[in-house]
Motif scaffolding. Structure first.
Motif, PDB file in Angstrom:
ATOM      1  N   LYS A  46      -4.428  41.321  40.636  1.00  0.00           N
ATOM      2  CA  LYS A  46      -3.397  40.858  39.707  1.00  0.00           C
ATOM      3  C   LYS A  46      -3.376  39.332  39.591  1.00  0.00           C
ATOM      4  O   LYS A  46      -3.382  38.776  38.497  1.00  0.00           O
ATOM      5  CB  LYS A  46      -2.010  41.361  40.144  1.00  0.00           C
ATOM      6  CG  LYS A  46      -1.924  42.868  40.261  1.00  0.00           C
ATOM      7  CD  LYS A  46      -0.537  43.311  40.662  1.00  0.00           C
ATOM      8  CE  LYS A  46      -0.045  42.758  41.975  1.00  0.00           C
ATOM      9  NZ  LYS A  46      -0.586  43.344  43.171  1.00  0.00           N
ATOM     10  N   SER A  47      -3.375  38.666  40.747  1.00  0.00           N
ATOM     11  CA  SER A  47      -3.313  37.198  40.713  1.00  0.00           C
ATOM     12  C   SER A  47      -4.565  36.612  40.081  1.00  0.00           C
ATOM     13  O   SER A  47      -4.520  35.597  39.395  1.00  0.00           O
ATOM     14  CB  SER A  47      -3.150  36.642  42.129  1.00  0.00           C
ATOM     15  OG  SER A  47      -1.956  37.111  42.687  1.00  0.00           O
ATOM     16  N   THR A  48      -5.690  37.272  40.335  1.00  0.00           N
ATOM     17  CA  THR A  48      -6.941  36.795  39.743  1.00  0.00           C
ATOM     18  C   THR A  48      -6.865  36.866  38.222  1.00  0.00           C
ATOM     19  O   THR A  48      -7.265  35.928  37.529  1.00  0.00           O
ATOM     20  CB  THR A  48      -8.119  37.644  40.261  1.00  0.00           C
ATOM     21  OG1 THR A  48      -7.993  37.770  41.680  1.00  0.00           O
ATOM     22  CG2 THR A  48      -9.446  37.021  39.918  1.00  0.00           C
TER      23      THR A  48
HETATM   24  N1  LIG Z   1      -9.533  32.708  47.247  1.00  0.00           N
HETATM   25  C1  LIG Z   1     -10.141  33.882  47.437  1.00  0.00           C
HETATM   26  N2  LIG Z   1     -11.337  33.915  48.059  1.00  0.00           N
HETATM   27  C2  LIG Z   1     -11.970  35.104  48.247  1.00  0.00           C
HETATM   28  N3  LIG Z   1     -11.477  36.285  47.875  1.00  0.00           N
HETATM   29  C3  LIG Z   1     -10.293  36.322  47.267  1.00  0.00           C
HETATM   30  C4  LIG Z   1      -9.563  35.125  47.015  1.00  0.00           C
HETATM   31  N4  LIG Z   1      -8.413  35.446  46.397  1.00  0.00           N
HETATM   32  C5  LIG Z   1      -8.429  36.779  46.254  1.00  0.00           C
HETATM   33  N5  LIG Z   1      -9.554  37.317  46.773  1.00  0.00           N
HETATM   34  C6  LIG Z   1      -9.911  38.735  46.763  1.00  0.00           C
HETATM   35  O1  LIG Z   1      -9.846  39.205  45.446  1.00  0.00           O
HETATM   36  C7  LIG Z   1      -9.227  40.474  45.381  1.00  0.00           C
HETATM   37  C8  LIG Z   1      -8.060  40.429  44.415  1.00  0.00           C
HETATM   38  O2  LIG Z   1      -7.108  39.503  44.904  1.00  0.00           O
HETATM   39  P1  LIG Z   1      -5.779  39.138  44.155  1.00  0.00           P
HETATM   40  O3  LIG Z   1      -5.145  38.001  44.883  1.00  0.00           O
HETATM   41  O4  LIG Z   1      -6.060  38.952  42.718  1.00  0.00           O
HETATM   42  O5  LIG Z   1      -4.899  40.451  44.367  1.00  0.00           O
HETATM   43  P2  LIG Z   1      -3.400  40.735  44.001  1.00  0.00           P
HETATM   44  O6  LIG Z   1      -3.383  41.968  43.205  1.00  0.00           O
HETATM   45  O7  LIG Z   1      -2.771  39.534  43.423  1.00  0.00           O
HETATM   46  O8  LIG Z   1      -2.764  41.049  45.405  1.00  0.00           O
HETATM   47  P3  LIG Z   1      -1.294  40.746  45.949  1.00  0.00           P
HETATM   48  O9  LIG Z   1      -0.446  41.873  45.490  1.00  0.00           O
HETATM   49  O10 LIG Z   1      -1.462  40.755  47.426  1.00  0.00           O
HETATM   50  O11 LIG Z   1      -0.875  39.429  45.416  1.00  0.00           O
HETATM   51  C9  LIG Z   1      -8.834  40.836  46.785  1.00  0.00           C
HETATM   52  O12 LIG Z   1      -9.755  41.747  47.280  1.00  0.00           O
HETATM   53  C10 LIG Z   1      -8.904  39.547  47.557  1.00  0.00           C
HETATM   54  O13 LIG Z   1      -9.359  39.795  48.844  1.00  0.00           O
END
Ligand SMILES: Nc1ncnc2c1ncn2[C@@H]1O[C@H](COP(=O)(O)OP(=O)(O)OP(=O)(O)O)[C@@H](O)[C@H]1O
Ligand SMILES: [Mg+2]
Lengths: 280, 269
Positions: A46-48
């Protein structure tokens, strides 16, 4: 009416691997003025996606087009960031200044707005989030909810066409998160600002126009909140849990007590029960 | 403990000194330090202290805070006092023991230096108590602005200073949390040996660094999201403009400094 943001076949991986992508062939549209919710478990990407939407992260394959501008065009990245404001979970990591009004002014300073014009904009956006009286206060002394409102004001100051909230209410208590969501809802209604709310609270999903469910970097489903709430396969696969009122109505329906399959929120549930009692 | 450090030495208030332009305040303080070096009459010192005490009163800052400051610097003061007393001059010797000798000149110098240091600390306190650390930093940062012509990153340095000031209290809080967390995991905090102490410090430093990098990462994304770009010009919201009041403050300060000299010239001690 054309779409405001168009994500098309986007791939991205943090560790440059060509096999396991953190974002895997994601495509979706965001319409102007809509309230969109993106849900998914921890680590689903999601954050990505949020960072893709304003050009902080550029997809390694595929494209993100914001208001007609491709996010990979470096010299226009500025324009995209101004149009798509990002609010993050922890306000402490996004407030840069020590005094409230100076933080709100940060983006305006970056956009080279003349000093004489900044003051009135700062007052206007602080008023919108109900923090005008805290203008001269130190950020340190504010509560979490107040800090979040300041963070939102700091983004609003850019006058963005779209605001992305990346779990912006996750650290807040129910009252503060309700206030913050209300501010956003009003923006959506009054100034037709597009809102993308990233959350895992299903109560928040209920108030969106449309929902995108993300799982392990893939779009699992898209649809209205009602469609998603009724789709048990998607819910269990994405590890999502319905709000208790929805579960309640769902159970009543299963037992054949009510006709309605689901309730999105308390109001709807009350209506269903009222109808039931009337009929009895 | 952490809470008390958060505001630095700033003392919240709304006096004319609080509201004055920080650049003027720094300039006046600078001249004041300079003036102190040329004053060598007790009368001037007493008058100077009187005026400063009145200013403390007007700004509603307890004078006790200034004295606390002196207490915290006691060691340096006493040390310089001793150096002055024993090695501070030639001439008539009034006391002698082995290589140590005290001359009349040395006694006088020591007294003067003590007065000067005292007035220096009390006077500088007035600046730091009435000016937000951030404003101080900004005013100092502004001093670099002319260097922009030589590709000196003056704007970036200002931003850096203000961010550091914003994050110092957060890091303090984090340090405290980590110390508690490590304590509850049984890390020995009371170990006396150097090895144990180093171990303890590492157990604090490593998590602190990790979390700081994470924080910095998030902050960078947030700043970029708000259109921050390195190497591009930006405008400034709060610019310290010189007002009439600041000019009056400056003139009053000059009158004060001159009167110190005048009193000195007309008194015997
Ligand atoms: N800076 C980073 N370096 C390496 N891998 C990352 C990084 N940030 C995120 N990831 C990986 O990318 C994937 C997606 O991460 P993301 O942060 O987008 O998830 P999210 O849905 O926002 O999770 P959350 O609900 O915990 O915020 C995860 O598997 C995470 O391990
Ligand atoms: Mg996230």
């Amino acid at each position: 009416m054309g779409e405001f943001i168009k994500v098309e076949g986007a791939y991205f991986s943090y560790n440059n691997s060509n096999k396991d992508f953190d974002i895997n062939n994601v495509s979706f549209n965001v319409l102007p003025g809509e309230m969109l919710c993106i849900v998914g478990a921890n680590g689903s990407g999601k954050s990505t996606i949020a960072k893709m939407l304003n050009g902080i992260i550029i997809p390694s394959k595929g494209s993100v087009i914001v208001d007609g501008i491709d996010s990979s065009s470096a010299d226009l990245a500025f324009k995209i960031r101004q149009n798509v404001g990002l609010v993050f979970q922890n306000p402490d990591n996004q407030i840069v200044a020590t005094v409230v009004q100076e933080d709100v002014a940060f983006a305006l300073e970056n956009l080279c707005v003349p000093s004489s014009e900044i003051g009135s904009i700062v007052n206007r956006v602080l008023n919108m989030v109900g923090m005008l009286s805290y203008k001269d206060r130190l950020v340190e002394g504010l509560s979490g909810g107040q800090k979040s409102k300041v963070a939102i004001a700091g983004v609003l100051a850019m006058n963005p066409k779209c605001i992305v909230l990346d779990e912006a209410t996750a650290m807040l208590d129910p009252k503060s998160s309700y206030e913050v969501l209300n501010i956003v809802k009003n923006l959506n209604r009054k100034s037709n600002t597009t809102i993308i709310n990233i959350t895992h609270r299903m109560q928040e999903v209920a108030m969106a126009d449309r929902v995108i469910v993300l799982n392990k970097g893939v779009v699992l489903a898209q649809g209205s909140p009602r469609d998603i709430f009724l789709n048990e396969r998607v819910l269990s696969e994405a590890g999502l849990c319905l709000p208790q009122v929805s579960q309640f109505v769902k159970l009543l329906h299963k037992d054949g007590i009510v006709n309605e399959e689901i309730a999105l929120d308390v109001d709807e549930c009350v209506q269903i029960l009222a109808n039931l009692l009337e009929g009895a | 403990m952490v809470k008390s450090i958060t505001l630095g030495r700033y003392f919240v208030g709304n006096s004319f000194l609080h509201r004055a332009n920080p650049k003027i305040k720094i300039l006046v303080t600078f001249i004041y330090v300079f003036v102190l070096f040329f004053i060598n009459k007790i009368c001037s010192y007493v008058f100077g202290f009187f005026v400063i005490a009145v200013l403390y009163k007007i700004c509603k800052i307890p004078l006790k805070m200034a004295f606390d400051n002196i207490k915290s610097m006691a060691f340096i003061l006493i040390f310089t006092g001793f150096i002055n007393l024993f090695f501070g001059g030639n001439g008539e010797i009034i006391f002698k023991l082995w290589v140590f000798k005290i001359t009349k000149v040395a006694v006088i110098t020591t007294v003067f230096v003590a007065f000067r240091m005292f007035l220096l600390i009390v006077g500088m306190g007035l600046l730091t108590y009435t000016t937000l650390p951030l404003d101080l930093a900004k005013a100092i940062g502004d001093a670099f602005t002319p260097l922009k012509k030589f590709h000196f990153p003056a704007g970036e340095i200002s931003t850096m200073i203000s961010i550091s000031i914003r994050f110092i209290p957060l890091l303090m809080l984090e340090t405290e949390k980590i110390i508690f967390a490590q304590k509850s995991r049984g890390v020995d905090v009371s170990g006396k040996s150097i090895r144990k102490k180093v171990k303890f410090i590492i157990s604090i430093l490593v998590p602190l660094l990790v979390s700081s990098f994470k924080r910095a990462d998030e902050l960078a994304v947030a700043m970029e999201s708000r259109c921050y770009r390195i190497g591009f010009s930006r405008t400034r919201y709060i610019v310290f403009k010189l007002g009439v009041k600041d000019l009056i403050l400056f003139v009053c300060a000059i009158i004060f400094f001159v009167s110190l000299f005048v009193i000195g010239a007309f008194s015997w001690f």
